[in-house]
Design an enzyme around this catalytic site. Sequence first.
Site, PDB file in Angstrom:
ATOM      1  N   ARG A   1       4.344  -2.131   6.361  1.00 20.67           N
ATOM      2  CA  ARG A   1       4.015  -0.936   5.577  1.00 20.67           C
ATOM      3  C   ARG A   1       4.716   0.229   6.266  1.00 20.67           C
ATOM      4  NH1 ARG A   1      -1.625   1.179   3.139  1.00 20.67           N
ATOM      5  NH2 ARG A   1      -0.926  -0.383   1.642  1.00 20.67           N
TER       6      ARG A   1
ATOM      7  N   GLN B   1       0.492  -4.972  -4.506  1.00 17.40           N
ATOM      8  CA  GLN B   1      -0.583  -4.393  -5.300  1.00 17.40           C
ATOM      9  C   GLN B   1      -0.412  -4.748  -6.775  1.00 17.40           C
ATOM     10  OE1 GLN B   1      -3.351  -2.420  -4.093  1.00 17.40           O
ATOM     11  NE2 GLN B   1      -4.008  -3.082  -6.114  1.00 17.40           N
TER      12      GLN B   1
ATOM     13  N   ASP C   1      -3.470   6.570  -9.788  1.00 21.16           N
ATOM     14  CA  ASP C   1      -3.401   6.495  -8.319  1.00 21.16           C
ATOM     15  C   ASP C   1      -3.607   7.914  -7.783  1.00 21.16           C
ATOM     16  OD1 ASP C   1      -2.885   5.653  -5.712  1.00 21.16           O
ATOM     17  OD2 ASP C   1      -0.735   5.334  -6.015  1.00 21.16           O
TER      18      ASP C   1
ATOM     19  N   ARG D   1      -6.183  -8.810  -4.010  1.00 22.41           N
ATOM     20  CA  ARG D   1      -5.072  -8.638  -3.073  1.00 22.41           C
ATOM     21  C   ARG D   1      -4.999  -9.851  -2.143  1.00 22.41           C
ATOM     22  NH1 ARG D   1      -3.066  -3.642  -1.544  1.00 22.41           N
ATOM     23  NH2 ARG D   1      -1.711  -4.875  -0.200  1.00 22.41           N
TER      24      ARG D   1
HETATM   25  N1  NVA Z   1       0.486   5.645  -3.739  1.00 18.67           N
HETATM   26  C1  NVA Z   1      -0.447   5.495  -2.643  1.00 18.67           C
HETATM   27  C2  NVA Z   1      -0.982   4.094  -2.621  1.00 18.67           C
HETATM   28  C3  NVA Z   1      -1.956   3.813  -1.528  1.00 18.67           C
HETATM   29  C4  NVA Z   1      -2.371   2.384  -1.490  1.00 18.67           C
HETATM   30  C5  NVA Z   1       0.252   5.827  -1.333  1.00 18.67           C
HETATM   31  O1  NVA Z   1       1.422   5.474  -1.172  1.00 18.67           O
HETATM   32  O2  NVA Z   1      -0.371   6.462  -0.487  1.00 18.67           O
HETATM   33  N1   CP Z   2      -4.318  -0.392  -2.187  1.00 17.81           N
HETATM   34  C1   CP Z   2      -3.950  -0.408  -0.904  1.00 17.81           C
HETATM   35  O1   CP Z   2      -2.834  -0.792  -0.554  1.00 17.81           O
HETATM   36  O2   CP Z   2      -4.931  -0.016  -0.035  1.00 17.81           O
HETATM   37  P1   CP Z   2      -4.783   0.277   1.521  1.00 17.81           P
HETATM   38  O3   CP Z   2      -3.966   1.531   1.670  1.00 17.81           O
HETATM   39  O4   CP Z   2      -6.196   0.455   1.994  1.00 17.81           O
HETATM   40  O5   CP Z   2      -4.098  -0.879   2.186  1.00 17.81           O
END
Ligand code: NVA
Ligand code: CP
Length: 306
Positions: free
Chosen positions: A102, A132, A221, A289
């Site tokens: 991530r 997701q 979102d 997930r």
């Molecule tokens: N669009 C959001 C999703 C979090 C899971 C972000 O990137 O913070």
């Molecule tokens: N939806 C999602 O990716 O959640 P987190 O940011 O908690 O991993």
Amino acid sequence: MKHYLQFNDLTAAEYAYLFERAALIKKKFKAYEKHHPLVDRTLAMIFEKASTRTRVSFEAGMYQLGGSVVHLTTGDSQLGRAEPIEDSARVISRMVDLVMIRTYEQTKIERFAEHSRVPVINGLTNEFHPCQILADIFTFIEHRGSIQGKTVAWVGDGNNMANTWLQAAALLGFKVHVSTPRGYEIDEKMAIGAVGASAGSYQFFSNPRNACQGADLVTTDVWTSMGYEAENEERKEAFADWCVDAEMMSAAKPDALFMHCLPAHRGEEVEADVIDGPQSVVWDEAENRMHVQKALMEYLLLGRIA
Ligand code: NVA
Ligand code: CP
């Protein structure tokens, strides 16, 4: 060797397999039936941004498959001290079987994958969040059957989730109605450039209510994604009309589902009576997930299991 960096890294046929496999894996999990195809395999999880669902679903999922996990963050590894991403990839991928990352720019995960000896999974970048959408579509199928020919309404930011929905629609044959405030539009070329324009797979609406018209699924979102916190105040103003409330839901089909990848901000992008209401499937979506990612990890390491 396959990586999973964007939704379009897999084919429609591979998705059909993964959805079936995830259903089986979920069934076994619910029955406390052992499913250990990844004994002695290790997953490295690298987090440069915060997470609850991604961390728990990958970590618990990998243990449930019989494997183990190494958890790294920017703060507690050399990644935060400017070790080149290429060197990190070379080293980490000599010691583990699979890597989930991530991070910020998509180019970072691409550079990592280029120098990795093992498959790399995108656990969210600024541009995409394929795991997701994999879970979201699996959840839709569980509740409503095939998503082919259906309409998904995207209300809100033209962000990583929105980009990934566009890729999925082109690949799996459904339609996305997108409504974003001015200045927060999807970068179409970046989102679907690699898949090629697919006539009719998406349509833009300036009014979010019109985007919801006739939708089988309404989804949104946060207004401010991770990494964009400095824009929070101006985004709150720009997004004020992009809140999914009961009135917006009533424009969709009567049996439309509501999804949100979470974490959610009640009173901002969604009202509490929608996310906590009868059309919402957000808790199934979050749980799924884990099931879909178990199917994905198994597939990337072992291929199809007859
Ligand atoms: N669009 C959001 C999703 C979090 C899971 C972000 O990137 O913070
Ligand atoms: N939806 C999602 O990716 O959640 P987190 O940011 O908690 O991993």
